[in-house]
Motif scaffolding. Structure first.
Motif, mmCIF file in Angstrom:
data_model
loop_
_atom_site.group_PDB
_atom_site.id
_atom_site.type_symbol
_atom_site.label_atom_id
_atom_site.label_comp_id
_atom_site.label_asym_id
_atom_site.label_seq_id
_atom_site.Cartn_x
_atom_site.Cartn_y
_atom_site.Cartn_z
ATOM 1 N N ALA A 1 1.027 -1.484 0.359
ATOM 2 C CA ALA A 1 0.524 0.005 -0.120
ATOM 3 C C ALA A 1 0.554 0.955 0.261
ATOM 4 N N ASN A 2 1.690 1.218 0.525
ATOM 5 C CA ASN A 2 2.828 2.101 0.482
ATOM 6 C C ASN A 2 3.517 2.998 -0.726
ATOM 7 N N ILE A 3 3.975 1.293 -1.741
ATOM 8 C CA ILE A 3 4.723 1.540 -2.664
ATOM 9 C C ILE A 3 3.612 2.067 -3.964
ATOM 10 N N THR A 4 1.920 1.583 -3.596
ATOM 11 C CA THR A 4 1.172 1.877 -4.565
ATOM 12 C C THR A 4 0.685 3.359 -4.343
ATOM 13 N N SER A 5 0.762 4.129 -3.310
ATOM 14 C CA SER A 5 0.254 5.913 -2.723
ATOM 15 C C SER A 5 1.482 6.333 -3.765
ATOM 16 N N HIS A 6 2.206 6.073 -4.409
ATOM 17 C CA HIS A 6 2.763 7.106 -5.199
ATOM 18 C C HIS A 6 2.487 7.786 -6.066
ATOM 19 N N SER A 7 2.513 9.153 -6.775
ATOM 20 C CA SER A 7 2.104 8.942 -7.781
ATOM 21 C C SER A 7 2.479 8.520 -9.095
ATOM 22 N N ALA A 8 3.197 7.611 -9.330
ATOM 23 C CA ALA A 8 3.413 7.165 -10.515
ATOM 24 C C ALA A 8 2.136 5.654 -10.493
ATOM 25 N N PHE A 9 1.984 5.228 -9.028
ATOM 26 C CA PHE A 9 0.956 4.045 -9.517
ATOM 27 C C PHE A 9 -0.567 4.601 -9.742
ATOM 28 N N LEU A 10 -0.718 6.418 -8.721
ATOM 29 C CA LEU A 10 -1.668 6.691 -8.875
ATOM 30 C C LEU A 10 -2.728 6.708 -9.774
#
Length: 253
Positions: free
Chosen positions: A203-212
């Motif tokens: 969840a931490n990784i995918t809270s970055h803008s590249a994923f969002l």
């Protein structure tokens, strides 16, 4: 995808951001006090790009008198739930809604790179009292840890973003890239780690803008494969994340 749209992508994921993003170690704030030349206790601080209040809360714990500045409505709503007693105003580092010479310290935790330094540096200097300090920092990737470096490469490939340079910048180049050349500044790096659940790590990784900005389908495709890889490395599903906080402090003449 513009810088502004990536910056505002966090608003839809504010709760995820607040629950899973890493905090900062006490040694970071020790370094801020040392390099700024004053204790945080009693200091008038503006925490800019405050997001959900991760750094703001830690600054208050050190006794600082903090006002938060945040452009995103979703982040502000999450901030107010977490820190209802702390004043927060809408705005960004390019045009601070604060009076001249009103702050002892202006801080940016993870947010300085979203600003235009041709505008944000003069704004910070305007708001700082003489002898006040601008402190900017980031939790950066510990590329010397093999599994973390490999994961960073997978994230870059999946999201279509350029891989972060794995060689550490020297102090002079880091200062220039931050737009702080010509100021009396110092750099400090603080290594730390935390252990979190596999779910929280992802969840931490995918809270970055590249994923969002990818949306749900693009994110889920990565998560499915990454969960399987990490279960092989961490069968107990407890993941040790390692960071190097990169801190730059510049003092206003």
């Amino acid at each position: 995808m513009t810088v502004a749209s990536r910056a505002h992508s966090f608003n839809a994921a504010a709760a995820q951001y607040a629950a899973n993003r890493p905090s900062y170690p006490p040694a970071l704030f020790d370094a801020v006090e040392e390099l700024a030349g004053r204790p945080l206790a009693g200091a008038r601080v503006a925490d800019v790009g405050a997001g959900t209040g991760i750094a703001t809360a830690l600054l208050r714990e050190r006794g600082a008198d903090v006002i938060a500045v945040e452009p995103g409505a979703g982040m502000v709503a999450q901030f107010r739930r977490a820190l209802p007693e702390v004043p927060v105003v809408r705005g960004d580092g390019n045009a601070l809604p604060l009076a001249d010479a009103s702050r002892d310290l202006v801080t940016y935790a993870q947010s300085w790179h979203w600003t235009d330094t041709d505008r944000s540096v003069p704004e910070a200097l305007r708001v700082l009292r003489p002898g006040g300090a601008l402190a900017v920092w980031w939790n950066t990737t510990a590329f010397e840890v093999p599994w973390i470096a490999a994961q960073a490469e997978r994230v870059s490939a999946h999201c279509g973003v350029g891989p972060a340079p794995q060689a550490r910048l020297d102090d002079g180049r880091a200062t220039r890239l931050a737009g702080l050349s010509g100021l009396r500044g110092t750099r400090r790096q603080v290594r730390w780690s935390r252990v979190v659940s596999l779910d929280s790590h992802l969840a931490n990784i995918t809270s970055h803008s590249a994923f969002l900005v990818l949306g749900e389908s693009g994110t889920q495709a990565f998560l499915t494969a990454e969960r399987d890889r990490l279960r092989e490395l961490f069968p107990d599903e407890r993941v040790e994340e390692t960071y190097l906080v990169d801190l730059l402090v510049a003092v206003r003449p």
